[in-house]
Write an enzyme that holds these catalytic residues in place. Structure first.
Site, PDB file in Angstrom:
ATOM      1  N   GLY A  48       0.823  -1.204   0.000  1.00 59.60           N
ATOM      2  CA  GLY A  48       0.000   0.000   0.000  1.00 59.60           C
ATOM      3  C   GLY A  48       0.854   1.249   0.000  1.00 59.60           C
ATOM      4  N   ALA A  73       2.249   1.011   3.777  1.00 62.55           N
ATOM      5  CA  ALA A  73       2.756  -0.204   4.402  1.00 62.55           C
ATOM      6  C   ALA A  73       2.761  -1.391   3.446  1.00 62.55           C
ATOM      7  CB  ALA A  73       1.862  -0.538   5.598  1.00 62.55           C
ATOM      8  N   ILE A 115       1.877  -5.412   3.314  1.00 62.56           N
ATOM      9  CA  ILE A 115       1.035  -6.351   4.046  1.00 62.56           C
ATOM     10  C   ILE A 115       1.474  -7.763   3.669  1.00 62.56           C
ATOM     11  CG2 ILE A 115      -1.348  -7.111   4.468  1.00 62.56           C
ATOM     12  CD1 ILE A 115      -1.127  -4.234   5.220  1.00 62.56           C
ATOM     13  N   ASP A 143     -10.164   7.104   7.528  1.00 59.22           N
ATOM     14  CA  ASP A 143      -9.931   6.654   6.149  1.00 59.22           C
ATOM     15  C   ASP A 143     -10.992   5.623   5.755  1.00 59.22           C
ATOM     16  OD1 ASP A 143      -8.716   6.436   3.682  1.00 59.22           O
ATOM     17  OD2 ASP A 143      -7.047   5.192   4.370  1.00 59.22           O
TER      18      ASP A 143
HETATM   19  N1  LIG Z   1      -6.186  -8.415   8.947  1.00 59.17           N
HETATM   20  C1  LIG Z   1      -6.333  -8.482   7.627  1.00 59.17           C
HETATM   21  N2  LIG Z   1      -6.882  -9.591   7.053  1.00 59.17           N
HETATM   22  C2  LIG Z   1      -7.033  -9.677   5.701  1.00 59.17           C
HETATM   23  N3  LIG Z   1      -6.639  -8.725   4.842  1.00 59.17           N
HETATM   24  C3  LIG Z   1      -6.077  -7.592   5.342  1.00 59.17           C
HETATM   25  C4  LIG Z   1      -5.891  -7.418   6.758  1.00 59.17           C
HETATM   26  N4  LIG Z   1      -5.319  -6.222   6.962  1.00 59.17           N
HETATM   27  C5  LIG Z   1      -5.156  -5.670   5.743  1.00 59.17           C
HETATM   28  N5  LIG Z   1      -5.613  -6.487   4.771  1.00 59.17           N
HETATM   29  C6  LIG Z   1      -5.618  -6.236   3.308  1.00 59.17           C
HETATM   30  O1  LIG Z   1      -4.529  -5.424   2.970  1.00 59.17           O
HETATM   31  C7  LIG Z   1      -4.973  -4.189   2.395  1.00 59.17           C
HETATM   32  C8  LIG Z   1      -4.067  -3.049   2.861  1.00 59.17           C
HETATM   33  O2  LIG Z   1      -4.100  -2.963   4.299  1.00 59.17           O
HETATM   34  P1  LIG Z   1      -4.298  -1.575   5.017  1.00 59.17           P
HETATM   35  O3  LIG Z   1      -4.235  -1.803   6.478  1.00 59.17           O
HETATM   36  O4  LIG Z   1      -5.522  -0.934   4.475  1.00 59.17           O
HETATM   37  O5  LIG Z   1      -2.992  -0.784   4.590  1.00 59.17           O
HETATM   38  P2  LIG Z   1      -2.748   0.531   3.720  1.00 59.17           P
HETATM   39  O6  LIG Z   1      -2.401   1.580   4.723  1.00 59.17           O
HETATM   40  O7  LIG Z   1      -1.587   0.206   2.851  1.00 59.17           O
HETATM   41  O8  LIG Z   1      -3.997   0.851   2.961  1.00 59.17           O
HETATM   42  C9  LIG Z   1      -6.430  -4.052   2.846  1.00 59.17           C
HETATM   43  O9  LIG Z   1      -7.164  -3.306   1.892  1.00 59.17           O
HETATM   44  C10 LIG Z   1      -6.884  -5.498   2.905  1.00 59.17           C
HETATM   45  O10 LIG Z   1      -7.244  -5.936   1.613  1.00 59.17           O
HETATM   46 MG   LIG Z   2      -5.980   0.761   3.450  1.00 51.65          MG
END
Ligand SMILES: Nc1ncnc2c1ncn2[C@@H]1O[C@H](COP(=O)(O)OP(=O)(O)O)[C@@H](O)[C@H]1O
Ligand SMILES: [Mg+2]
Length: 202
Positions: A7, A10, A12, A114
């Protein structure tokens, strides 16, 4: 560990049944500021996730926080982003649930910061919220209205054909369970008019 998405803020990773969210360095920011911001957002995200769990909003279970690496480990939610599943026939139901949960957050003075459909995961009948790095605590009507305004904008841009119907469902859910929802809705109108005015002046 398998990288599942990169993202803006971050990376993931999926590591067995857990998600590891690592905020990476941003070279365009001054080093000290970058470090502070990443640490702040990591801690904030963990804090809000824990608080939301206690009030019954569906969020992934927090497993660990490594401040040094600005990394959070959490439960993996097996499901799809609301962004990818929302359509004309399911939007009323899905979005009303979202409205109810946003009201629960706001009742507890938590602002998501957000609210987009990429930050919501649909797992069978539950909607999970993620991505609380921009979240904060506030009891101000203005902050709650702006949170809803951002959701409305996200619906307009990602789900333009059904956005009016969707936002009506948000409001329906939100009004069900929020002590000061009429004030927030009134304020939302002001926030929107301000936006229109700004747009015209440009
Ligand atoms: N706990 C989780 N379980 C499953 N998918 C997740 C989880 N956390 C994040 N994701 C996936 O990763 C994507 C990016 O995570 P997010 O926390 O939104 O980070 P960013 O700040 O990069 O947007 C989310 O849109 C989701 O699809
Ligand atoms: Mg996000």
């Amino acid at each position: 560990m398998k990288l599942i998405t990169e993202g803006a803020e971050a990376s993931i990773f999926l590591d067995k049944d857990r998600i590891v969210k690592k905020r990476h360095k941003k070279s365009y920011r001054i080093k000290e500021l970058d470090e502070k911001l990443r640490l702040f957002r990591t801690k904030r995200e963990a804090k809000i996730m824990e608080k939301l769990r206690t009030i019954g909003v569906a969020v992934p279970k927090l497993i660990s926080v490594k401040e040094k690496d600005t990394t959070i480990a959490m439960e993996y939610v097996n499901g799809k982003k609301v962004r990818d599943v929302l359509n004309n026939s399911n939007c009323a139901e899905i979005i009303e649930k979202i409205g109810i949960m946003v009201a629960m957050m706001h009742n507890n003075n938590i602002i998501h910061g957000d609210l987009t459909t990429s930050n919501m995961i649909k797992n069978s009948n539950k909607i999970y919220f993620v991505d609380f790095g921009l979240g904060f605590f506030s009891d101000k009507t203005e902050d709650k209205a702006v949170d809803l305004h951002l959701l409305k904008q996200a619906l307009n841009s990602s789900h333009s054909k059904i956005s009016d119907k969707c936002f009506a469902a948000v409001v329906k859910g939100y009004m069900k369970d929020n002590s000061d929802s009429s004030e927030v809705m009134k304020r939302l109108e002001k926030v929107e008019n301000r936006g229109k005015y700004k747009g015209k002046k440009k």
